[in-house]
Design an enzyme around this catalytic site. Structure first.
Site, PDB file in Angstrom:
ATOM      1  N   TYR A 175      26.387 -45.135 -40.759  1.00 41.75           N
ATOM      2  CA  TYR A 175      24.955 -44.804 -40.650  1.00 41.75           C
ATOM      3  C   TYR A 175      24.180 -45.461 -41.800  1.00 41.75           C
ATOM      4  O   TYR A 175      23.934 -44.847 -42.819  1.00 41.75           O
ATOM      5  CB  TYR A 175      24.809 -43.278 -40.685  1.00 41.75           C
ATOM      6  N   ARG A 209      16.200 -47.905 -40.915  1.00 40.80           N
ATOM      7  CA  ARG A 209      16.789 -46.737 -40.255  1.00 40.80           C
ATOM      8  C   ARG A 209      15.739 -45.649 -39.984  1.00 40.80           C
ATOM      9  O   ARG A 209      14.796 -45.491 -40.728  1.00 40.80           O
ATOM     10  CB  ARG A 209      17.901 -46.173 -41.168  1.00 40.80           C
ATOM     11  N   ASP A 210      15.971 -44.892 -38.911  1.00 47.13           N
ATOM     12  CA  ASP A 210      15.127 -43.743 -38.563  1.00 47.13           C
ATOM     13  C   ASP A 210      13.672 -44.173 -38.364  1.00 47.13           C
ATOM     14  O   ASP A 210      12.755 -43.603 -38.944  1.00 47.13           O
ATOM     15  CB  ASP A 210      15.244 -42.673 -39.649  1.00 47.13           C
ATOM     16  N   SER A 241      15.107 -39.505 -42.744  1.00 43.78           N
ATOM     17  CA  SER A 241      16.296 -40.012 -43.426  1.00 43.78           C
ATOM     18  C   SER A 241      16.265 -41.535 -43.484  1.00 43.78           C
ATOM     19  O   SER A 241      17.210 -42.213 -43.114  1.00 43.78           O
ATOM     20  CB  SER A 241      17.560 -39.526 -42.711  1.00 43.78           C
ATOM     21  N   ASP A 300      21.140 -42.058 -33.443  1.00 39.42           N
ATOM     22  CA  ASP A 300      19.713 -42.139 -33.095  1.00 39.42           C
ATOM     23  C   ASP A 300      19.178 -43.543 -32.894  1.00 39.42           C
ATOM     24  O   ASP A 300      18.125 -43.712 -32.279  1.00 39.42           O
ATOM     25  CB  ASP A 300      18.825 -41.464 -34.161  1.00 39.42           C
ATOM     26  N   ASP A 359      18.098 -29.994 -43.008  1.00 38.77           N
ATOM     27  CA  ASP A 359      17.511 -31.088 -42.244  1.00 38.77           C
ATOM     28  C   ASP A 359      16.250 -31.625 -42.918  1.00 38.77           C
ATOM     29  O   ASP A 359      15.773 -32.706 -42.584  1.00 38.77           O
ATOM     30  CB  ASP A 359      17.143 -30.626 -40.830  1.00 38.77           C
TER      31      ASP A 359
END
Length: 392
Positions: A127, A132-133, A139, A179, A357
């Site tokens: 990951y 990313r995201d 994150s 994701d 989270d």
């Protein structure tokens, strides 16, 4: 990591639209008349006959939870924590610095194999894509753009591959980039995701091609039923998965797909929530069954691992898009517990409960990634019946 934050804001009534909970699906020209050559990882289920590695680093953090129950005289839940500490979970490798997590897991798994005589399968999460995201940023990672992609290949994927290849006495189940590809199915209308698309495709294809070892079993992340499980999203999802696997090269192969990573959907819903009314993927069991025919048509394997590390209790969410420290919730089905879906290699805990989270969902929640023991205590109290307390 919850990229679904932005795209899952619609009300349940809006589920009648063509692509609810995901924005407009990117329409492509369809399957080419010359389908890509994709090889599937054949052979027996890699989880059969092996114990999913129980991460001692996560287990030690649960000592805090155990002491909290002991302090208030709650023996049953204290003993339940002891059982949970022995359950196998996945180890996250979320940046270049955390590559050492692989070394630690290998060393601990070898000790466990030697002391118990049981073959170990080590669960890892890969990951660290650049950008990313892209649709949420909760994150966001350390790598950006084309320069980040080159670092991803040389400083992250290359050592990752060397480490798992060298540990031929162990088996690995690796979840690839939670994701990421789901964003390319539903969120190309988001500028950051449109910019990230070529980076995601090339990065994941490179990871697949770099990890073609006999002791490694690859599971490409397929989000969850509340995101990609809607009828209009299933075929486009299979299409982008096939495109990326094909980009890895004609000899590339994956074992299957991971679902529900870091989310809260049950494997099998005891109560059908109002917000699932218009979906045939109202739980992860049905999502796997809904997606499988499209994967098969695209030449992809129809094998799944399903994350049940945290599961929302019925009524905990008003919308499927609620993803942050959902309460009440509990630890889900114990990994390895048999289920009634022959497409499922194993129930797993990819995201074991403990880390927050983010500063959302519950008052007093710490920043993303920080230990949230009050929440863990809730997960223990509401744990699935397959988790049997062990007396200290």
């Amino acid at each position: 990591m919850r990229a679904a934050a932005l795209l899952l804001a619609t009300t349940a009534a809006a589920a009648v639209s063509a692509t609810p909970y995901g924005g407009p699906v990117s329409r492509r020209s369809g399957t080419s008349s010359e389908a890509p050559v994709i090889k599937r990882q054949s052979g027996p289920n890699p989880f059969e006959g092996r114990k999913l590695f129980a991460n001692p680093e996560w287990s030690r953090k649960l000592d805090v939870t155990h002491r909290a129950f002991v302090a208030r005289g709650d023996t049953e839940n204290a003993n339940k924590v002891r059982a949970i500490q022995q359950i196998g979970t996945f180890v996250w490798v979320s940046n270049i610095a955390s590559l050492r997590n692989i070394d630690n897991a290998i060393a601990a798994a070898r000790v466990k194999k030697w002391t118990t005589g049981k073959d170990q399968i080590v669960g890892l999460v890969l990951y660290n894509l650049p950008n990313r995201d892209c649709s949420a940023g909760e994150s966001a990672g350390e790598l950006i753009g084309r320069e980040g992609l080159e670092r991803y290949k040389t400083e992250y994927i290359a050592p990752y591959a060397r480490k798992v290849r060298a540990a031929r006495d162990l088996s690995f189940a690796i979840v690839l980039e939670p994701d990421s590809l789901a964003n390319l199915v539903t969120n190309l209308g988001v500028e950051a995701c449109a910019e990230a698309a070529p980076l995601y495709e090339e990065g994941i294809a490179h990871a697949i091609s770099s990890l073609q070892f006999d002791n490694v079993h690859l599971y490409l992340d397929a989000a969850h039923g509340g995101w990609l499980g809607w009828d209009d999203n299933l075929a486009p999802s299979a299409e982008i998965f096939a495109k990326v696997v094909a980009k890895a090269g004609n000899n590339a192969k994956i074992r299957g797909f991971s679902t529900n990573v870091s989310n809260y959907n049950p494997y099998s819903a005891t109560v059908r929530e109002n917000f699932t009314e218009w979906s045939n993927s109202w739980d992860e069991d049905h999502y796997a069954q809904s997606l499988a025919p499209h994967l098969e048509e695209a030449g992809l394997p129809t094998r799944f691992i399903i994350d049940q590390g945290r599961v929302a209790l019925p009524g905990a969410r008003e919308e499927w898009g609620e993803w942050c420290n959902v309460a009440p919730a509990g630890f889900g089905i114990k990994p390895g517990t048999p289920v009634n879906n022959t497409l499922v290699d194993s129930i797993v805990w990819v995201k074991p409960g403990g880390e927050s989270d983010g500063e959302c969902g519950l008052e007093g929640a710490p920043r993303a990634g920080q230990w949230f023991d009050e929440y863990v205590q809730q997960l223990v109290e509401n744990a699935h019946e397959s988790i049997v307390p062990i007396k200290s």
